[in-house]
Design a protein around this motif. Structure first.
Motif, PDB file in Angstrom:
ATOM      1  N   VAL A  24      27.852 -68.380 -59.450  1.00 43.08           N
ATOM      2  CA  VAL A  24      27.806 -69.972 -59.213  1.00 43.08           C
ATOM      3  C   VAL A  24      28.810 -70.454 -60.426  1.00 43.08           C
ATOM      4  CG1 VAL A  24      26.510 -72.201 -59.380  1.00 43.08           C
ATOM      5  CG2 VAL A  24      25.387 -69.820 -58.706  1.00 43.08           C
ATOM      6  N   PRO A  25      29.795 -71.122 -59.968  1.00 39.99           N
ATOM      7  CA  PRO A  25      30.819 -71.764 -61.189  1.00 39.99           C
ATOM      8  C   PRO A  25      30.149 -73.176 -61.923  1.00 39.99           C
ATOM      9  CG  PRO A  25      31.560 -72.338 -58.883  1.00 39.99           C
ATOM     10  CD  PRO A  25      30.413 -71.610 -58.596  1.00 39.99           C
ATOM     11  N   VAL A  26      29.891 -72.908 -63.158  1.00 41.36           N
ATOM     12  CA  VAL A  26      29.323 -73.947 -63.874  1.00 41.36           C
ATOM     13  C   VAL A  26      30.031 -74.213 -65.147  1.00 41.36           C
ATOM     14  CG1 VAL A  26      27.073 -73.863 -62.783  1.00 41.36           C
ATOM     15  CG2 VAL A  26      27.804 -72.614 -64.873  1.00 41.36           C
ATOM     16  N   GLY A  27      30.024 -75.342 -65.740  1.00 44.46           N
ATOM     17  CA  GLY A  27      30.660 -75.600 -67.033  1.00 44.46           C
ATOM     18  C   GLY A  27      29.354 -75.173 -67.970  1.00 44.46           C
ATOM     19  N   GLU A  28      29.923 -75.041 -69.198  1.00 43.99           N
ATOM     20  CA  GLU A  28      28.676 -74.844 -70.435  1.00 43.99           C
ATOM     21  C   GLU A  28      27.522 -75.551 -70.254  1.00 43.99           C
ATOM     22  OE1 GLU A  28      30.377 -74.318 -74.122  1.00 43.99           O
ATOM     23  OE2 GLU A  28      31.893 -72.762 -73.669  1.00 43.99           O
ATOM     24  N   ASP A  29      27.541 -76.939 -70.109  1.00 39.30           N
ATOM     25  CA  ASP A  29      26.664 -77.618 -70.035  1.00 39.30           C
ATOM     26  C   ASP A  29      25.637 -77.460 -68.882  1.00 39.30           C
ATOM     27  OD1 ASP A  29      28.455 -78.554 -68.178  1.00 39.30           O
ATOM     28  OD2 ASP A  29      27.994 -80.777 -68.197  1.00 39.30           O
ATOM     29  N   GLN A  30      26.149 -76.906 -67.682  1.00 37.06           N
ATOM     30  CA  GLN A  30      25.064 -76.289 -66.605  1.00 37.06           C
ATOM     31  C   GLN A  30      24.689 -75.046 -66.770  1.00 37.06           C
ATOM     32  OE1 GLN A  30      24.393 -78.364 -63.665  1.00 37.06           O
ATOM     33  NE2 GLN A  30      24.968 -79.861 -65.018  1.00 37.06           N
ATOM     34  N   VAL A  31      24.727 -74.317 -67.748  1.00 33.30           N
ATOM     35  CA  VAL A  31      24.308 -72.922 -67.863  1.00 33.30           C
ATOM     36  C   VAL A  31      22.901 -72.977 -67.921  1.00 33.30           C
ATOM     37  CG1 VAL A  31      24.289 -70.752 -69.494  1.00 33.30           C
ATOM     38  CG2 VAL A  31      26.395 -72.170 -68.917  1.00 33.30           C
ATOM     39  N   THR A  79      14.435 -50.664 -53.704  1.00 34.65           N
ATOM     40  CA  THR A  79      14.094 -51.425 -52.710  1.00 34.65           C
ATOM     41  C   THR A  79      15.004 -52.225 -52.727  1.00 34.65           C
ATOM     42  OG1 THR A  79      12.705 -52.397 -54.577  1.00 34.65           O
ATOM     43  CG2 THR A  79      11.625 -50.881 -52.845  1.00 34.65           C
ATOM     44  N   ARG A  80      14.573 -53.669 -52.363  1.00 32.43           N
ATOM     45  CA  ARG A  80      15.574 -54.853 -51.956  1.00 32.43           C
ATOM     46  C   ARG A  80      14.977 -56.058 -52.513  1.00 32.43           C
ATOM     47  NH1 ARG A  80      15.422 -58.327 -47.449  1.00 32.43           N
ATOM     48  NH2 ARG A  80      17.166 -59.900 -47.594  1.00 32.43           N
ATOM     49  N   GLU A  81      15.495 -56.555 -53.381  1.00 26.06           N
ATOM     50  CA  GLU A  81      15.055 -58.002 -54.059  1.00 26.06           C
ATOM     51  C   GLU A  81      15.308 -59.022 -52.714  1.00 26.06           C
ATOM     52  OE1 GLU A  81      15.488 -58.401 -58.886  1.00 26.06           O
ATOM     53  OE2 GLU A  81      17.271 -58.722 -57.459  1.00 26.06           O
ATOM     54  N   LEU A  82      14.201 -59.732 -52.654  1.00 25.70           N
ATOM     55  CA  LEU A  82      14.430 -60.949 -51.706  1.00 25.70           C
ATOM     56  C   LEU A  82      15.293 -62.026 -52.144  1.00 25.70           C
ATOM     57  CD1 LEU A  82      10.794 -60.804 -50.458  1.00 25.70           C
ATOM     58  CD2 LEU A  82      12.726 -60.137 -49.306  1.00 25.70           C
ATOM     59  N   LEU A  83      15.161 -62.426 -53.507  1.00 21.97           N
ATOM     60  CA  LEU A  83      15.994 -63.452 -54.130  1.00 21.97           C
ATOM     61  C   LEU A  83      16.663 -62.972 -54.871  1.00 21.97           C
ATOM     62  CD1 LEU A  83      13.677 -66.548 -53.658  1.00 21.97           C
ATOM     63  CD2 LEU A  83      15.381 -65.747 -52.105  1.00 21.97           C
ATOM     64  N   PRO A  84      18.038 -62.424 -55.132  1.00 20.63           N
ATOM     65  CA  PRO A  84      18.891 -61.864 -56.205  1.00 20.63           C
ATOM     66  C   PRO A  84      18.934 -62.781 -57.202  1.00 20.63           C
ATOM     67  CG  PRO A  84      19.686 -61.076 -54.055  1.00 20.63           C
ATOM     68  CD  PRO A  84      18.611 -62.244 -53.822  1.00 20.63           C
ATOM     69  N   GLU A  85      19.223 -62.436 -58.348  1.00 17.75           N
ATOM     70  CA  GLU A  85      19.593 -63.395 -59.463  1.00 17.75           C
ATOM     71  C   GLU A  85      21.096 -63.772 -59.564  1.00 17.75           C
ATOM     72  OE1 GLU A  85      17.903 -62.490 -63.145  1.00 17.75           O
ATOM     73  OE2 GLU A  85      16.008 -61.354 -62.265  1.00 17.75           O
ATOM     74  N   PRO A  86      21.610 -64.981 -59.383  1.00 16.60           N
ATOM     75  CA  PRO A  86      22.990 -65.212 -59.525  1.00 16.60           C
ATOM     76  C   PRO A  86      23.534 -65.013 -60.855  1.00 16.60           C
ATOM     77  CG  PRO A  86      21.832 -67.180 -59.313  1.00 16.60           C
ATOM     78  CD  PRO A  86      20.634 -65.996 -59.015  1.00 16.60           C
ATOM     79  N   GLU A  87      24.559 -64.725 -60.837  1.00 23.21           N
ATOM     80  CA  GLU A  87      25.390 -64.747 -62.224  1.00 23.21           C
ATOM     81  C   GLU A  87      26.310 -66.135 -62.556  1.00 23.21           C
ATOM     82  OE1 GLU A  87      25.045 -62.271 -64.285  1.00 23.21           O
ATOM     83  OE2 GLU A  87      23.998 -60.926 -63.067  1.00 23.21           O
ATOM     84  N   VAL A  88      26.306 -66.363 -63.764  1.00 21.61           N
ATOM     85  CA  VAL A  88      27.276 -67.351 -64.174  1.00 21.61           C
ATOM     86  C   VAL A  88      28.701 -66.986 -63.978  1.00 21.61           C
ATOM     87  CG1 VAL A  88      28.043 -68.857 -65.996  1.00 21.61           C
ATOM     88  CG2 VAL A  88      25.624 -68.362 -65.939  1.00 21.61           C
ATOM     89  N   LEU A  89      29.314 -68.002 -63.212  1.00 23.99           N
ATOM     90  CA  LEU A  89      30.873 -67.940 -63.248  1.00 23.99           C
ATOM     91  C   LEU A  89      31.424 -69.089 -64.144  1.00 23.99           C
ATOM     92  CD1 LEU A  89      33.076 -66.372 -62.112  1.00 23.99           C
ATOM     93  CD2 LEU A  89      33.089 -67.825 -59.916  1.00 23.99           C
ATOM     94  N   LEU A  90      31.513 -68.876 -65.327  1.00 22.29           N
ATOM     95  CA  LEU A  90      31.693 -69.655 -66.237  1.00 22.29           C
ATOM     96  C   LEU A  90      33.316 -70.718 -65.979  1.00 22.29           C
ATOM     97  CD1 LEU A  90      30.458 -71.230 -68.803  1.00 22.29           C
ATOM     98  CD2 LEU A  90      31.516 -69.865 -70.301  1.00 22.29           C
ATOM     99  N   THR A  91      33.413 -71.855 -66.011  1.00 22.82           N
ATOM    100  CA  THR A  91      34.613 -72.506 -65.320  1.00 22.82           C
ATOM    101  C   THR A  91      35.171 -73.098 -66.593  1.00 22.82           C
ATOM    102  OG1 THR A  91      33.419 -74.472 -64.863  1.00 22.82           O
ATOM    103  CG2 THR A  91      33.868 -73.068 -63.266  1.00 22.82           C
ATOM    104  N   PRO A  92      36.349 -73.029 -66.709  1.00 25.25           N
ATOM    105  CA  PRO A  92      37.272 -73.721 -67.884  1.00 25.25           C
ATOM    106  C   PRO A  92      36.719 -75.141 -68.142  1.00 25.25           C
ATOM    107  CG  PRO A  92      38.670 -72.500 -66.683  1.00 25.25           C
ATOM    108  CD  PRO A  92      37.501 -72.588 -66.232  1.00 25.25           C
ATOM    109  N   THR A  93      36.511 -75.783 -69.240  1.00 28.44           N
ATOM    110  CA  THR A  93      36.188 -77.168 -69.430  1.00 28.44           C
ATOM    111  C   THR A  93      37.351 -78.001 -69.237  1.00 28.44           C
ATOM    112  OG1 THR A  93      35.000 -76.454 -71.641  1.00 28.44           O
ATOM    113  CG2 THR A  93      35.899 -78.853 -71.349  1.00 28.44           C
ATOM    114  N   ALA A  94      37.051 -78.730 -68.269  1.00 24.83           N
ATOM    115  CA  ALA A  94      38.074 -79.984 -67.653  1.00 24.83           C
ATOM    116  C   ALA A  94      38.968 -80.436 -68.596  1.00 24.83           C
ATOM    117  CB  ALA A  94      37.287 -80.895 -66.757  1.00 24.83           C
ATOM    118  N   LYS A  95      40.243 -80.378 -68.495  1.00 25.23           N
ATOM    119  CA  LYS A  95      41.177 -81.014 -69.487  1.00 25.23           C
ATOM    120  C   LYS A  95      41.577 -82.317 -69.313  1.00 25.23           C
ATOM    121  CE  LYS A  95      42.405 -76.252 -70.943  1.00 25.23           C
ATOM    122  NZ  LYS A  95      43.540 -75.164 -71.164  1.00 25.23           N
TER     123      LYS A  95
END
Length: 405
Positions: free
Chosen positions: A152-159, A246-262
């Motif tokens: 999930v692409p997020v900025g640092e304030d959304q981590v 086995t299989r996790e029903l709801l896998p945990e998403p990873e942070v896709l850190l986006t650059p701070t908007a300039k």
């Protein structure tokens, strides 16, 4: 469980419909979306329910803004052939998953999300003492988990929001365990690949589990990735069955850190409608030129021959976005020695901004002239999104004992 990296990389991101977009949205979000759609399987959605958490007293504002925002997306290069574009409220599975997750999410988890208190203070003119506002981070979690997004692409304030999503997924998996009848469903999934591929899969699985053959594991992974006739859920089952887990029903998403908007605003602050310092993506050329020509500059430059300091000038921030090194060096030298005037300095920015906005305006006009085409894009995207969401929700219902026969 199967490693998350074995699943197709899938990105989910959304935007609240707050009106026509500006350069801050383009540089902060949309340019990134255009890049991501070529690298990941992407789901981009209009977060109209999220907009209601702060605009529930004026819902018509949300409705009026939806199509303007979608046109801006398309004009900026978001491609419905590469990404699924849809409206959140047209996929009601989001709401049901949000409801089911709310049954098991501790209240304290929502109260500690940093933006909960911050936004209440920033939007003090509105009554935000509502369940919808408190629960919107959990609705965000449902948005992500319903599609089993890997990143999930997020900025640092959304981590912190994404960490809540990971905790919710972890708690769900802990409470409701692994998938019922996992082995039987894995066997059924293997049969969907056809007799030849199913035999090969079982042989590779045996060689890996009984003989520790790592090459067999790699070949099996490649076999599963290349199967067009199985769903994402079946592929995950087969990965888990292959690994002996086995299989996790709801896998945990990873942070896709986006650059701070300039992208700065016209006054040097962050570009924001609330500051009235924006340049809209579809603003007429004359308005854009007027706004840039009248931007404030270093207050020390009262007269043309007064030297200035670029670090104290909002125009310099625009040069950081639009100008190359040689142009910035020319500005630095000319400003500090009064060798160039402020209008000369701004001319480079005017030309660069216009070069960026001109094709966006042209593409936007084409979509404005064909609103039915825009709506058909969203209708198709909603259908595709619902297909994915229904599958996940069916698994969640089953895990929670809600499938009554």
């Amino acid at each position: 469980m199967a490693n998350i990296n074995q699943r197709p990389s899938r990105v989910l991101s959304g935007m609240r419909p707050t009106g026509r977009l500006h350069l801050g949205h383009y540089h902060g979000v949309l340019k990134n979306w255009v890049r991501l759609q070529n690298e990941y399987e992407c789901f981009f959605f209009v977060a109209d329910w999220h907009a209601l958490t702060t605009h529930y007293e004026s819902p018509w504002v949300v409705g009026d803004n939806v199509w303007d925002m979608v046109i801006d997306w398309l004009a900026c290069g978001v491609n419905p052939k590469l990404a699924r574009l849809f409206i959140q409220s047209r996929v009601p599975e989001h709401a049901e998953l949000h409801l089911l997750l709310s049954m098991m999410t501790p209240l304290g988890w929502l109260e500690r999300v940093p933006t909960f208190r911050d936004q209440q203070e920033q939007l003090s003119d509105r009554d935000l003492s509502t369940y919808g506002f408190l629960g919107y981070p959990l609705l965000q979690s449902a948005d992500v988990l319903i599609y089993k997004a890997t990143e999930v692409p997020v900025g640092e304030d959304q981590v912190a929001h994404l960490e809540l999503t990971r905790e919710v997924a972890r708690r769900f998996n802990h409470l409701y365990g692994v998938e019922p009848d996992f082995e039987q469903k894995a066997q059924e999934a293997a049969r969907k690949m056809g007799k030849k591929n199913a035999r090969l899969y079982h042989d590779l699985r045996r060689r890996y589990q009984q003989e520790g053959d790592r090459e067999a594991l790699e070949v099996a992974h490649a076999l599963l990735e290349g199967q067009p006739n199985i769903t994402v859920a079946d592929r995950e089952r087969l990965f888990g069955y292959l690994d002996g887990t086995t299989r996790e029903l709801l896998p945990e998403p990873e942070v896709l850190l986006t650059p701070t908007a300039k992208m700065p605003g016209l006054d040097g602050r962050k570009m924001s409608k609330s500051y009235h310092n924006t340049i809209g993506l579809r603003e007429p050329t004359d308005d854009v030129v007027r706004k840039l020509r009248t931007m404030p500059t270093d207050p020390a430059r009262v007269r043309r021959n007064d030297p200035g300091d670029p670090q104290k000038c909002p125009v310099w921030d625009f040069h950081q976005v639009y100008s190359d090194e040689s142009t910035r060096a020319w500005v630095q030298e000319g400003c500090t020695t009064a060798g160039i005037g402020c209008l000369e300095c701004k001319r480079c920015i005017i030309d660069a901004v216009e070069a960026e906005l001109s094709p966006i305006r042209e593409r936007a006009r084409q979509y404005e002239d064909d609103p039915e085409h825009v709506r058909s894009i969203i209708v198709d995207g909603c259908e595709q999104a619902r297909e994915e969401a229904r599958e996940t929700l069916g698994e969640v219902r089953s895990a929670m004992g809600l499938e009554y026969r």
